[in-house]
Design an enzyme around this catalytic site. Structure first.
Site, short mmCIF file in Angstrom:
data_model
loop_
_atom_site.label_atom_id
_atom_site.label_comp_id
_atom_site.label_asym_id
_atom_site.label_seq_id
_atom_site.Cartn_x
_atom_site.Cartn_y
_atom_site.Cartn_z
N CYS A 1 42.04 7.25 2.52
CA CYS A 1 43.34 7.87 2.71
C CYS A 1 43.35 8.52 4.09
O CYS A 1 42.40 8.39 4.85
CB CYS A 1 43.64 8.89 1.60
SG CYS A 1 42.40 10.18 1.44
N LEU B 1 46.40 6.37 -0.70
CA LEU B 1 46.25 5.02 -1.23
C LEU B 1 46.17 5.19 -2.75
O LEU B 1 45.17 5.64 -3.29
CB LEU B 1 44.97 4.36 -0.70
CG LEU B 1 44.61 2.99 -1.28
CD1 LEU B 1 45.71 1.99 -1.01
CD2 LEU B 1 43.29 2.50 -0.70
N ASN C 1 39.32 13.23 2.45
CA ASN C 1 39.23 11.79 2.35
C ASN C 1 37.80 11.46 1.95
O ASN C 1 36.87 11.87 2.66
CB ASN C 1 39.60 11.15 3.69
CG ASN C 1 39.33 9.65 3.74
OD1 ASN C 1 39.00 9.12 4.78
ND2 ASN C 1 39.45 8.97 2.63
N GLY C 2 37.62 10.76 0.83
CA GLY C 2 36.26 10.39 0.48
C GLY C 2 36.05 10.18 -1.00
O GLY C 2 36.98 10.17 -1.80
N GLU C 3 34.79 10.03 -1.38
CA GLU C 3 34.37 9.96 -2.77
C GLU C 3 33.15 10.85 -2.96
O GLU C 3 32.23 10.82 -2.15
CB GLU C 3 33.98 8.53 -3.18
CG GLU C 3 35.04 7.49 -2.95
CD GLU C 3 34.85 6.78 -1.65
OE1 GLU C 3 33.71 6.48 -1.28
OE2 GLU C 3 35.86 6.53 -0.97
N ASP D 1 37.79 13.44 -8.43
CA ASP D 1 36.43 13.78 -8.02
C ASP D 1 36.43 14.88 -6.97
O ASP D 1 35.53 15.72 -6.93
CB ASP D 1 35.71 12.54 -7.49
CG ASP D 1 36.36 11.94 -6.26
OD1 ASP D 1 37.60 11.71 -6.29
OD2 ASP D 1 35.67 11.70 -5.26
N THR E 1 30.65 -4.32 22.59
CA THR E 1 30.12 -4.98 21.40
C THR E 1 30.89 -4.59 20.15
O THR E 1 31.06 -5.39 19.23
CB THR E 1 28.61 -4.67 21.24
OG1 THR E 1 28.06 -5.52 20.25
CG2 THR E 1 28.37 -3.22 20.86
N ARG F 1 34.08 -6.80 20.17
CA ARG F 1 33.74 -8.19 19.85
C ARG F 1 33.53 -8.38 18.35
O ARG F 1 34.04 -9.30 17.74
CB ARG F 1 32.47 -8.60 20.59
CG ARG F 1 32.61 -8.80 22.07
CD ARG F 1 31.25 -9.14 22.65
NE ARG F 1 31.28 -9.37 24.08
CZ ARG F 1 30.20 -9.57 24.82
NH1 ARG F 1 29.01 -9.57 24.24
NH2 ARG F 1 30.31 -9.77 26.12
N SER G 1 30.19 -3.40 2.09
CA SER G 1 29.74 -4.02 3.33
C SER G 1 28.30 -3.61 3.62
O SER G 1 27.77 -2.69 3.00
CB SER G 1 30.66 -3.59 4.49
OG SER G 1 30.26 -4.18 5.70
N GLY G 2 27.67 -4.30 4.56
CA GLY G 2 26.27 -4.05 4.88
C GLY G 2 26.05 -3.17 6.09
O GLY G 2 24.94 -3.11 6.63
#
Length: 561
Positions: free
Chosen positions: A8, A55, A80-82, A102, A340, A343, A366-367
């Site tokens: 959010c 959101l 904003n967060g968890e 939460d 970078t 890109r 994601s990693g």
């Protein structure tokens, strides 16, 4: 049913008259919370305003902010967060929650322990602002790695107006307008792992009081960790910590998916995610997403992983023309001119756009963070010693919020999605960094050796994927053919967009972080159009260390396979 605030946008002003006029600039971050927003003033404090973009998660009012509860009528919260351990904290400290959010735990922790300990006790990712009208104070805090963003606008002296926003684009127009009237204000990212306190007057003016670190990269968390470690079994412990990092992030009631490049990091996350989702009772198939140009090695590898783990896989193709057309939008979303980062962000930006427009996935794993933590960059093969490699790894993690964390947040949030990054879990990172430096170095010519070895023989991934050599994200989406690499396409495009005369004046135009190439000059020129005079948003260009490379692409390094 619990409610997570997910991705959010937060925005606030203190001590700035005519805030209704300035509040229009908060709409620059509406993509972070496209469903609805609320603006609220703070009674008894003039010139103060809090605004929140949401959101939506479920159809009720619990998720809206600014948050207030009856027990603490003097406290206002936007965040904003968890917070993954909010239930445990509630039970441990006998907090009587009024909502199902939460984030309510932040108010209870603050009332009991103050802002600094609040940040210290929370297991999660967050950027928060607490307004305490009783003490007439504003408190800010941000998670260890800055996974959730926050910028501040204030005077260098610390006295005067204060504004904050999830992204700098919500503050830049305010700075321009106020500076015309003689103000000298400064926009800067709020530092991760810190809390700050400002005092307020009745007319809303602020005075900076304190900025304190509550943690640091590698510090063992004080909150309880739900991982049983096996003495002397490092590989088992790495598996346990990473598995728990993926598991705790399952707390969501919107569809979960995962970016999948086919590299080690995203493949491990995707595999663990699909396994844990089934065990937790999630009924829908996990969707995975890869992106690449024609002939991309990432797309091919990701296809193998998806077949192995049984995900509902989506392949997104983009052309050189589509990638180039996205550059300006990407730079505006990122708020950076780093070569970078830009890109690597184009592919991520386009795949997030696809997810938003073509699926109902909202939460995206994601990693990010694995290369910095586990010494996955090619140049770590050149480290003079294990100690120096360890120092570089910690430096990269400390500065992640300028680069890869920024890339992940902005490209995903731009399209109304939320990013989750298990490799940057505080418990996992602290355990991994506690291992001997020699163990964390590349071994036998293979980067991230100990991470790969920890999952070797488990069947979690095909052997050729588990031991697949590092492929830089911006290179992995490219064709393998010479001259058709993504970074080569960008260089040719920028060469035509920037004249030799322009480049010759680069030092005069941009004395800080002066562009050395036409590609760098082009990115900087676009950045200055959007964020004039804000070159300090990043402290330096990301470049490989222990190398004489003049370009950040891994393909220019001698060790690149």
């Amino acid at each position: 049913m619990f409610i997570l605030q997910k991705m959010c946008g937060i925005w606030a002003i203190f001590g700035i008259p005519d805030f209704p006029h300035h509040s229009k600039h908060a709409m620059h971050i509406s993509g972070r919370g496209p469903d609805c927003f609320r603006m609220e003033t703070v009674p008894h404090l003039q010139n103060c305003c809090l605004l929140f973009h949401r959101l939506a998660i479920v159809d009720d009012l619990y998720g809206m902010q600014p948050m207030r509860v009856k027990k603490f009528p003097h406290l206002y919260l936007i965040y904003n967060g968890e917070i993954y351990n909010y239930k445990h904290l509630g039970e441990k400290h006998a907090f009587d929650y009024f909502t199902k959010c939460d984030g309510e735990v932040i108010l209870h922790l603050y009332d009991a322990f103050g802002a600094e300990k609040t940040a210290l006790l929370m297991d999660g990712v967050f950027a928060f602002c607490i307004v305490d009208t009783k003490r007439k104070e504003v408190h800010l805090g941000r998670d260890t790695f800055g996974v959730r963003p926050m910028f501040t606008l204030s005077s260098l002296s610390g006295d005067g107006p204060l504004a904050l926003c999830s992204e700098a684009k919500g503050l830049v127009p305010i700075k321009k307008e106020l500076d015309k009237n003689g103000a000298k204000l400064h926009i800067k990212p709020f530092p991760p792992g810190h809390t700050a306190t400002y005092t307020l007057t009745n007319v809303g003016k602020t005075t900076f009081k304190a900025l304190k670190p509550y943690t640091y990269v590698g510090k063992t968390p004080v909150f309880d960790v739900n991982v049983t470690k096996t003495p002397d079994d490092i590989h088992s412990n790495i598996r346990a910590h990473l598995t728990e990092a993926v598991k705790k992030r399952l707390m969501a009631d919107r569809r979960i998916g995962c970016l999948l490049s086919g590299g080690l990091d995203s493949s491990l996350v995707a595999s663990l995610l699909t396994k844990l989702a089934k065990e937790s009772g999630i009924s829908y198939p996990i969707q995975t997403f890869s992106i690449g140009m024609d002939g991309s090695p990432d797309v091919e590898a990701a296809r193998k992983v998806a077949a192995h783990i049984g995900s509902e896989h989506h392949e997104v193709a983009f052309t050189a023309e589509q990638g180039i057309q996205a550059i300006r939008d990407v730079i505006y979303a990122l708020e950076t001119y780093d070569i970078t980062t830009i890109r690597a962000s184009v592919g991520m930006y386009l795949v997030a756009k696809y997810i938003n427009e073509n699926t109902d996935t909202t939460v995206v794993y994601s990693g990010e963070g694995a290369d910095e933590l586990c010494q996955g960059y090619i140049y770590f093969h050149k480290a003079p010693s294990a100690v120096e490699a360890d120092e570089e790894s910690r430096r990269l993690l400390k500065d992640l919020y300028y680069y890869d964390v920024l890339r992940g947040d902005r490209t995903i949030s731009k399209h109304g999605l939320e990013l989750r990054v298990p490799f940057l879990d505080a418990s996992f990172t602290s355990y991994f960094l506690s291992l001997p430096p020699e163990l964390r170095q590349p071994k036998n010519g293979v980067e991230k050796w100990v991470l790969r070895k920890s999952f070797d023989g488990t069947g979690i991934l095909p052997y050729e994927i588990l031991w697949r050599p590092k492929e830089a994200f911006s290179d992995g989406v490219s064709s393998k053919q010479k001259g058709k690499g993504w970074f080569e396409i960008l260089q040719r495009y920028c060469h035509d967009e920037v004249t030799d005369e322009e480049l010759s004046k680069a030092a005069e135009l941009y004395p800080f972080s002066t562009p050395k190439t036409k590609e760098s000059f082009y990115y900087r020129k676009v950045f200055e159009e959007f964020f004039e005079g804000q070159s300090h948003f990043i402290p330096y260009f990301w470049m490989p260390k222990w190398s004489d490379a003049t370009d950040p692409s891994a393909r220019v390094l001698s060790h690149y396979k």
